[in-house]
Design a protein around this motif. Structure first.
Motif, PDB file in Angstrom:
ATOM      1  N   LEU A 228      37.683  30.597  37.327  1.00  0.00           N
ATOM      2  CA  LEU A 228      38.375  31.891  37.368  1.00  0.00           C
ATOM      3  C   LEU A 228      37.935  32.656  38.612  1.00  0.00           C
ATOM      4  O   LEU A 228      36.741  32.922  38.796  1.00  0.00           O
ATOM      5  N   ILE A 229      38.900  33.011  39.440  1.00  0.00           N
ATOM      6  CA  ILE A 229      38.633  33.782  40.651  1.00  0.00           C
ATOM      7  C   ILE A 229      39.358  35.114  40.529  1.00  0.00           C
ATOM      8  O   ILE A 229      40.576  35.152  40.353  1.00  0.00           O
ATOM      9  N   VAL A 230      38.607  36.208  40.590  1.00  0.00           N
ATOM     10  CA  VAL A 230      39.180  37.539  40.482  1.00  0.00           C
ATOM     11  C   VAL A 230      38.990  38.255  41.806  1.00  0.00           C
ATOM     12  O   VAL A 230      37.862  38.393  42.293  1.00  0.00           O
ATOM     13  N   SER A 231      40.085  38.685  42.407  1.00  0.00           N
ATOM     14  CA  SER A 231      40.044  39.385  43.689  1.00  0.00           C
ATOM     15  C   SER A 231      40.778  40.707  43.537  1.00  0.00           C
ATOM     16  O   SER A 231      41.995  40.731  43.318  1.00  0.00           O
ATOM     17  N   MET A 232      40.025  41.797  43.642  1.00  0.00           N
ATOM     18  CA  MET A 232      40.617  43.113  43.428  1.00  0.00           C
ATOM     19  C   MET A 232      40.370  44.010  44.629  1.00  0.00           C
ATOM     20  O   MET A 232      39.267  44.059  45.172  1.00  0.00           O
ATOM     21  N   LEU A 233      41.428  44.719  45.031  1.00  0.00           N
ATOM     22  CA  LEU A 233      41.302  45.684  46.112  1.00  0.00           C
ATOM     23  C   LEU A 233      40.549  46.907  45.602  1.00  0.00           C
ATOM     24  O   LEU A 233      40.948  47.511  44.606  1.00  0.00           O
ATOM     25  N   PRO A 234      39.438  47.285  46.236  1.00  0.00           N
ATOM     26  CA  PRO A 234      38.709  48.469  45.774  1.00  0.00           C
ATOM     27  C   PRO A 234      39.596  49.705  45.774  1.00  0.00           C
ATOM     28  O   PRO A 234      40.374  49.922  46.709  1.00  0.00           O
ATOM     29  N   GLU A 235      39.503  50.482  44.729  1.00  0.00           N
ATOM     30  CA  GLU A 235      40.265  51.718  44.604  1.00  0.00           C
ATOM     31  C   GLU A 235      41.750  51.470  44.890  1.00  0.00           C
ATOM     32  O   GLU A 235      42.372  52.097  45.732  1.00  0.00           O
ATOM     33  N   SER A 236      42.302  50.528  44.148  1.00  0.00           N
ATOM     34  CA  SER A 236      43.711  50.177  44.364  1.00  0.00           C
ATOM     35  C   SER A 236      44.650  51.289  43.951  1.00  0.00           C
ATOM     36  O   SER A 236      45.812  51.310  44.342  1.00  0.00           O
ATOM     37  N   GLY A 237      44.153  52.256  43.153  1.00  0.00           N
ATOM     38  CA  GLY A 237      45.003  53.350  42.706  1.00  0.00           C
ATOM     39  C   GLY A 237      45.233  53.267  41.214  1.00  0.00           C
ATOM     40  O   GLY A 237      44.653  52.429  40.521  1.00  0.00           O
TER      41      GLY A 237
END
Length: 347
Positions: A228-237
């Motif tokens: 499982l790879i989770v990639s999240m943009l910081p403070e995406s809104g």
């Protein structure tokens, strides 16, 4: 008047044909029109064509006719609309109509070919009912199978806990029973969401928070053979959505991805900001231009052919073996996203 000798090609045709001048007066009717509308030809000629239109639709028909006369062209009438015609006795019946403008010595004559689609509608209704019953059968079979498996686990582990010697630790059995009950509750929630009987409680949430809270459960469900790879943009809104239902969307997509990787693979969940402009809209025409938060769920699994891709959001459709799934997961996902004002697509 234009007599039958002027338009002999339509006299023996299979469908009713009515000729109307620029003022909306009937100037021609073939024998099939007499039979379809119940009016003798002599009583049709010289009368307004709205005679053959239900009263409730007369005004709309008049406006359509006026617009057609301004720019006549051969085409179907009322594209996308359910057209209805009226017989002499007032009975109404569904029709399809094709219009062809014809220049005559007396001026413009619009020939309307009318097809009575009553029989076809009846067959379509029968087919719809048959498909609905088939879908209900598939749904009930899948649900019965899923609930049977869940209840078997609950009953089995309950028996183990009850038969354990006094003072034994039955915590593990009770945890398994609780997990099974939660799966049953989840299936019920899925059914409610699909049937649109579950009340959504939208609020402004950070999708990253929802992904983070869902991640531990996902890791347990997908197994050790899938990375499982989770990639999240910081403070995406933030987005306005029911956070529980958004979690259900991510879970449904992840479980479908897991099933597509029986030999293992990678599951990638990503959140990011995106701006859709006119170029992007050529691929996703239903999405208004603007700024969005996009959550994507990708996998390295077997993929799907075009026929499967075209039906993945269809209720009760599943590629799994009989009894292995209800075909509600992606249909429910689609419903949640659309009810939340979002958009979903697959590539």
């Amino acid at each position: 008047m234009i007599g039958k000798e002027a338009l002999p090609i339509f006299e023996a045709g299979p469908n009713p044909v009515v000729g109307v001048d620029a003022a909306g007066i009937i100037r021609y009717a073939n024998p099939q029109a007499e039979a379809a509308f119940g009016w003798p030809r002599d009583e049709l000629l010289g009368r307004p064509v709205e005679l053959l239109v239900p009263e409730a639709l007369s005004a709309a028909h008049l406006a359509h006719r006026s617009a057609f006369v301004q720019a006549p062209s051969a085409r179907p009438m009322g594209i996308g609309l359910d057209l209805v015609a009226r017989r002499q006795d007032g009975a109404e019946f569904p029709v399809e109509i094709s219009l062809v403008p014809l220049e005559t010595s007396a001026g413009l004559l619009v020939l309307a070919t009318v097809v009575d689609i009553t029989a076809r509608r009846a067959l379509e209704s029968q087919l719809f009912e048959a498909r609905k019953m088939e879908s209900i059968g598939r749904l009930s079979g899948g649900i019965a199978h899923d609930f049977n498996n869940i209840l078997t686990g609950i009953i089995g582990y309950s028996d183990l806990a009850l038969s354990a010697p006094a003072g034994s630790d039955v915590t593990s059995d009770l945890r398994t029973i609780k997990d099974a009950a939660q799966r049953a509750a989840g299936l019920t929630q899925q059914l409610l969401a699909f049937g649109r009987r579950q009340v959504l409680r939208p609020q402004f949430v950070d999708p990253n928070d929802v992904i983070n809270s869902t991640e531990p459960m996902l890791r347990r469900l997908i197994g050790e053979r899938i990375e499982l790879i989770v990639s999240m943009l910081p403070e995406s809104g933030t987005i306005q959505v029911d956070s529980t239902q958004l979690g259900q969307v991510i879970l449904n997509l992840a479980l479908n991805a897991r099933d597509a990787m029986p030999g293992g693979g990678r599951l990638i969940i990503r959140s990011e900001r995106a701006h859709f402009d006119d170029t992007d809209l050529s691929r996703h025409s239903e999405i208004p231009a603007g700024d969005y938060i996009v959550i994507s769920v990708a996998d390295t699994g077997t993929g799907m052919d075009a026929a499967t891709k075209a039906r993945i959001f269809e209720p009760f459709f599943t590629t799994k073996e009989v009894g292995k799934g209800t075909g509600l997961g992606l249909a429910t996902t689609y419903g949640i996203v659309k009810q939340s004002g979002g958009y979903i697509w697959v590539y």
